[in-house]
Motif scaffolding. Structure first.
Motif, short mmCIF file in Angstrom:
data_model
loop_
_atom_site.label_atom_id
_atom_site.label_comp_id
_atom_site.label_asym_id
_atom_site.label_seq_id
_atom_site.Cartn_x
_atom_site.Cartn_y
_atom_site.Cartn_z
N ILE A 1 0.82 -1.29 -0.16
CA ILE A 1 0.12 0.03 -0.05
C ILE A 1 0.90 1.15 -0.07
N VAL A 2 0.32 2.26 -0.43
CA VAL A 2 1.10 3.64 -0.66
C VAL A 2 0.50 4.31 0.74
N ILE A 3 1.87 5.09 1.59
CA ILE A 3 1.35 5.56 2.56
C ILE A 3 2.03 6.89 2.58
N VAL A 4 0.97 8.00 3.03
CA VAL A 4 1.43 9.25 3.36
C VAL A 4 1.48 9.49 4.48
N SER A 5 2.32 10.08 5.07
CA SER A 5 2.88 10.25 6.60
C SER A 5 2.92 11.83 6.72
N ALA A 6 2.14 12.40 7.57
CA ALA A 6 1.86 13.76 7.49
C ALA A 6 2.63 14.69 8.84
N ASN A 7 3.58 15.44 8.36
CA ASN A 7 3.86 16.35 9.57
C ASN A 7 3.07 17.52 9.70
N TYR A 8 3.09 18.05 11.03
CA TYR A 8 1.93 19.13 11.41
C TYR A 8 2.59 20.17 12.22
N TRP B 1 -4.75 14.72 4.06
CA TRP B 1 -5.84 13.84 3.47
C TRP B 1 -6.17 14.45 2.15
N TYR B 2 -6.50 15.64 2.09
CA TYR B 2 -6.67 16.18 0.68
C TYR B 2 -5.87 15.92 -0.42
N TRP B 3 -4.45 16.20 -0.19
CA TRP B 3 -3.46 15.90 -0.98
C TRP B 3 -3.42 14.40 -1.40
N ILE C 1 -14.18 14.40 8.67
CA ILE C 1 -14.39 13.86 7.26
C ILE C 1 -15.91 13.23 7.02
N HIS C 2 -16.33 12.57 8.23
CA HIS C 2 -17.66 11.84 8.31
C HIS C 2 -18.62 12.99 8.19
N ASP C 3 -18.45 14.13 9.04
CA ASP C 3 -19.47 15.06 9.18
C ASP C 3 -19.70 15.89 8.02
N GLU C 4 -18.59 15.87 7.09
CA GLU C 4 -18.41 16.74 5.96
C GLU C 4 -18.90 15.97 4.76
#
Length: 307
Positions: free
Chosen positions: A101-108, A127-129, A163-166
């Motif tokens: 699987i592809v993994i996108v690991s986010a900094n913040y 997430w949007y990226w 994300i669920h709410d939107e």
């Protein structure tokens, strides 16, 4: 983080020496630098690249051979105060290779300099990226999970709720390792005396206070900032939640798992006896840590499989 104080007999024998090495007592600025300078493992089976979306830095792991078409948005821990995507390199490489699987690991951004919603908005941007680049990454948007460890797992849980709410494209699962979910734990001063290994309640209070910009345990908190406070958790995606039975977050993690289950959300819990907080990271070579990661990866394989 503080030195050892709790009875070592509570800890799995194989974790005692790694735990001694994991104990850190240093200024926050020094910890932040040290994490950024970590030497990381490599893998010929996974290509790792660094990207940026706006002000958010992300680390992308792409399998070079077997490719399942699934993906994971991963969020690192650090008490909301420090950390870097590179600290989870071993887990991300292993998961990308084993599952294809592809993994996108986010900094913040970190508290207290950047209180809520800064970190939350950063992982939402990641997430949007991932969604925007799904086609070129050969990822099915309906087979993307969101996961994290500790504070990162708490951010993941809050992101899943938003994300669920939107009503956007929803993740297919949430993969949560020892999530930091509820600021009300930090408000319980009686827990300070227990001085939990690796992450105690005084450190927890510092993290939540910086993130929320106020003392933890207030009557209300902004939506998505404290996932454990959410009343209605129905409709959220299936969850894998793991924690150690002797760690600070055990009670709040169990409560969140119970709430999800009561709301009809499929939940798999994996409670490791004698495991301090985050052991699957700082003691990743221990048999118990390897076994947990393998069980977690098998769950992730199943939840991201084609319908």
């Amino acid at each position: 983080m503080k030195g050892l104080s709790v009875d070592l007999q509570l800890v799995l024998p194989e974790l005692r020496e790694p735990m001694r090495r994991a104990q850190v007592s240093a200024p926050r600025w020094l910890v932040r630098i040290a994490v950024r300078l970590l030497r990381v493992p490599t893998s010929n089976a996974v290509r790792v690249t660094n990207e940026r979306t706006g002000s958010t830095r992300i680390r992308v792991y792409q399998p070079t051979s077997a490719h399942s078409g699934a993906a994971l948005l991963w969020i690192h821990g650090g008490g909301l105060l420090f950390g870097d995507a590179k600290q989870d390199e071993a887990l991300c490489l292993s998961t990308a290779e084993q599952l294809g699987i592809v993994i996108v690991s986010a900094n913040y951004r970190f508290a207290p300099e950047h209180p809520f919603p800064a970190a939350h908005d950063d992982v939402l941007t990641a997430w949007y990226w991932l969604l925007a680049h799904a086609k070129e990454l050969r990822v099915d948007p309906e087979r993307i999970a969101i996961g994290g460890e500790s504070a990162g797992a708490g951010l993941a849980a809050g992101l899943v709720q938003r994300i669920h709410d939107e009503g956007e494209a929803a993740p297919c699962g949430q993969w949560l390792f020892a999530p930091m979910l509820d600021d009300r734990t930090a408000a319980r001063r009686e827990l300070d005396a227990l001085q939990h290994f690796v992450w105690d309640n005084e450190a927890n209070r510092e993290g939540w206070s910086g993130y929320l910009g106020t003392a933890p345990g207030a009557a209300t908190a902004p939506p998505y900032s404290v996932p454990g406070r959410r009343i209605d958790v129905s409709g959220l995606p299936p969850a894998f939640i793991t924690w150690g039975d002797i760690e600070l977050f055990a009670e709040e993690d169990r409560a969140y798992a119970d709430a999800l289950r009561d709301a009809g959300v499929p939940v798999t819990t994996d409670v490791v006896t004698g495991a301090p907080h985050g052991f699957e990271n700082w003691a990743r070579d221990a048999p118990s840590a390897k076994a947990l990661v393998k069980r977690a990866q098998e769950w992730l394989r199943t939840v991201t499989a084609p319908a």
